[in-house]
Design an enzyme around this catalytic site. Structure first.
Site, PDB file in Angstrom:
ATOM      1  N   SER A 101       0.819  -1.205   0.000  1.00 44.17           N
ATOM      2  CA  SER A 101       0.000   0.000   0.000  1.00 44.17           C
ATOM      3  C   SER A 101       0.857   1.261   0.000  1.00 44.17           C
ATOM      4  O   SER A 101       1.967   1.289   0.538  1.00 44.17           O
ATOM      5  CB  SER A 101      -0.924   0.017   1.224  1.00 44.17           C
ATOM      6  N   GLN A 103       1.590   4.529   1.673  1.00 47.09           N
ATOM      7  CA  GLN A 103       1.399   4.774   3.086  1.00 47.09           C
ATOM      8  C   GLN A 103       2.380   5.809   3.601  1.00 47.09           C
ATOM      9  O   GLN A 103       3.325   6.205   2.911  1.00 47.09           O
ATOM     10  CB  GLN A 103       1.584   3.470   3.871  1.00 47.09           C
ATOM     11  N   HIS A 105       3.955   7.139   7.784  1.00 44.83           N
ATOM     12  CA  HIS A 105       3.981   6.832   9.209  1.00 44.83           C
ATOM     13  C   HIS A 105       4.086   8.127  10.010  1.00 44.83           C
ATOM     14  O   HIS A 105       4.830   9.041   9.632  1.00 44.83           O
ATOM     15  CB  HIS A 105       5.157   5.914   9.540  1.00 44.83           C
ATOM     16  N   LYS A 128       7.451   5.209  13.367  1.00 43.64           N
ATOM     17  CA  LYS A 128       7.838   4.036  12.590  1.00 43.64           C
ATOM     18  C   LYS A 128       8.701   4.426  11.388  1.00 43.64           C
ATOM     19  O   LYS A 128       8.378   4.117  10.232  1.00 43.64           O
ATOM     20  CB  LYS A 128       6.591   3.281  12.116  1.00 43.64           C
ATOM     21  N   GLU A 130      11.570   3.973   8.722  1.00 38.48           N
ATOM     22  CA  GLU A 130      12.026   2.735   8.086  1.00 38.48           C
ATOM     23  C   GLU A 130      13.185   3.032   7.137  1.00 38.48           C
ATOM     24  O   GLU A 130      13.295   4.139   6.609  1.00 38.48           O
ATOM     25  CB  GLU A 130      10.890   2.094   7.274  1.00 38.48           C
ATOM     26  N   HIS A 269       5.089   6.654   0.637  1.00 41.01           N
ATOM     27  CA  HIS A 269       5.949   5.681  -0.032  1.00 41.01           C
ATOM     28  C   HIS A 269       5.184   4.395  -0.278  1.00 41.01           C
ATOM     29  O   HIS A 269       4.133   4.148   0.322  1.00 41.01           O
ATOM     30  CB  HIS A 269       7.202   5.391   0.804  1.00 41.01           C
ATOM     31  N   ARG A 288      -2.684   4.737   5.537  1.00 38.20           N
ATOM     32  CA  ARG A 288      -2.658   4.281   4.150  1.00 38.20           C
ATOM     33  C   ARG A 288      -3.360   5.255   3.199  1.00 38.20           C
ATOM     34  O   ARG A 288      -4.312   5.925   3.584  1.00 38.20           O
ATOM     35  CB  ARG A 288      -3.303   2.896   4.035  1.00 38.20           C
ATOM     36  N   LYS A 294      -7.470  -2.175   2.608  1.00 41.60           N
ATOM     37  CA  LYS A 294      -7.545  -1.860   4.033  1.00 41.60           C
ATOM     38  C   LYS A 294      -8.026  -0.431   4.260  1.00 41.60           C
ATOM     39  O   LYS A 294      -8.127   0.383   3.339  1.00 41.60           O
ATOM     40  CB  LYS A 294      -6.167  -2.072   4.683  1.00 41.60           C
TER      41      LYS A 294
END
Length: 410
Positions: A101, A103, A105, A128, A130, A269, A288, A294
């Site tokens: 997806s 998304q 954070h 979060k 990454e 991203h 998302r 979702k």
């Protein structure tokens, strides 16, 4: 002392199938009595202490989290001073066959607010960030494109103009490239209009766009072959999804093995294809935007995003060379939760890993060798190394390692 760990496998639908997956390839060495099933997706290999996929010490069967709880000093001062008695990162291998997806954070403060207001959707108060390091050719979308590119799309792709609406189109056309705040405002308005556009209109315009792009005789000057292929592929995977239009907004990243990108808070991203090492702060907080069935929290998403446009190259993460060790590349993001060492060791060498004031997790991704206390190691083997622990490796072939740890902030 250094210990082998056995890791958790995640069979998400978007993973690569069978032996095409690096996750499956590594699991053959990592997981006891593991057999690859060619018709099954192998999406992620988790190395860490997250309860939904915990690592286990092979020699004893003890959860790594329990070992750390009983021996907190093994984490080292760099972790203990900031994160109490918890390993703050989750280390992964990802094998992506189908787009994840789109998304973003939240940052730490926003994560705390979301967790307090809506704990059923945002289940923890942590951020979060990454980092993805390509093991194979790796494809993703990351951050907003340069505004000149987006202007060209708005002017040259009638379906995009139709879904963002006349007001947004006018703002995009009237905004000067030198006016950064105006540019960010125009991107935000356009993306917000896209995300709030009626699904029936989205589907109608995607059908028109895909029909034109599928006709090889159709020439849309601002859409090159790479973008054409991406849009058609995303529509095959998620027919009529609003996220398909994100390809006009976001940089289309193509990483070569060894290259990395850092996904900071509020940066939109998506991973599209390929295999990578990923390291992240321990959190499940995801907002998302598309390419998913979702829940999409549109109101939260459009307000939190960083709308600063950047060239694709600016999203490639730089590294520093290890001090006194040319074998090590240090990927250190601007967060304290994790860093990653990429280590290349020539064949037939006795190599000493650096001792660190942080516990670390290591995965071998290529090559063979030996560690005196563990025996033979090869691709897929993973280890937990306590802080200040010295580890020597005798290689029998060229070896590649990735090491997740915490480093003092620069």
């Amino acid at each position: 002392m250094v210990v082998r760990i056995e890791c958790a496998i995640k069979n998400y639908h978007w993973g690569k199938f069978g032996c095409d997956s690096k996750v499956a390839q590594f699991a053959k060495s990592n997981v006891q009595e593991f057999t690859v099933e060619e018709g099954k997706p192998y999406a992620e290999l988790w190395m860490g202490t997250l309860p939904t996929g915990p690592s286990v010490i092979k020699s004893s069967g003890m959860l790594l989290s329990d070992y750390i709880s009983k021996n907190p000093a093994c984490l080292g001062s760099t972790i203990l001073d900031q994160f109490q008695e918890q390993l703050p990162f989750l280390f992964k291998v990802l094998s992506v066959n189908k787009s994840l997806s789109i998304q973003a954070h939240p940052n730490k403060k926003h994560a705390e607010e979301l967790n307090r207001k809506c704990p059923e959707k945002y289940g923890d108060p942590n951020h979060k960030p990454e980092m993805a390091l390509a093991l194979t050719d790796f494809e993703g979308m990351c951050g907003f494109r340069p505004f000149s590119q987006f202007q060209a799309f708005v002017r040259g792709v009638e379906e995009l103009s139709a879904v963002i609406g006349e007001d947004a189109v006018k703002k995009v056309n009237d905004t000067q490239l030198a006016d950064l705040e105006g540019v960010k405002s125009a991107i935000k308005q356009s993306f917000t209009c896209l995300m709030r556009c009626e699904s029936s209109r989205i589907e109608e315009q995607i059908t028109k766009l895909v029909g034109r792009l599928a006709d090889v005789s159709t020439d849309i000057p601002c859409i090159d072959d790479s973008l054409r292929e991406l849009i058609l592929r995303l529509n095959e995977q998620f027919p009529g999804d609003v996220g398909i239009f994100s390809a006009f907004f976001l940089n289309h990243m193509k990483l070569k093995p060894g290259e990395a990108m850092f996904l900071a808070a509020n940066l939109p991203h998506a991973y599209l294809s390929g295999d990578c090492i990923e390291c992240m702060a321990k959190s499940d907080n995801v907002v998302r935007a598309g390419l998913t069935p979702k829940f999409k929290d549109v109101d939260t998403l459009v307000e939190m995003l960083d709308y600063t446009p950047k060239a694709m190259e600016e999203n490639i993460m730089s590294y520093t060379q290890g001090e006194d060790d040319s074998n090590v590349k240090v990927f250190q993001p601007p967060v304290p939760d994790f860093a990653v060492h990429s280590i290349q060791i020539p064949a037939h060498q006795l190599y000493n890993l650096t001792t660190e004031n942080s516990a670390s997790i290591v995965i071998v991704t290529a090559g063979e060798g030996q560690i005196p206390s563990l025996g033979e190691i090869n691709a897929g083997h993973t280890m937990f190394i306590p802080a200040r622990e010295g580890v020597s490796i005798q290689t029998s072939s060229d070896m590649t390692l990735y090491r997740a740890l915490c480093l003092p902030q620069i």
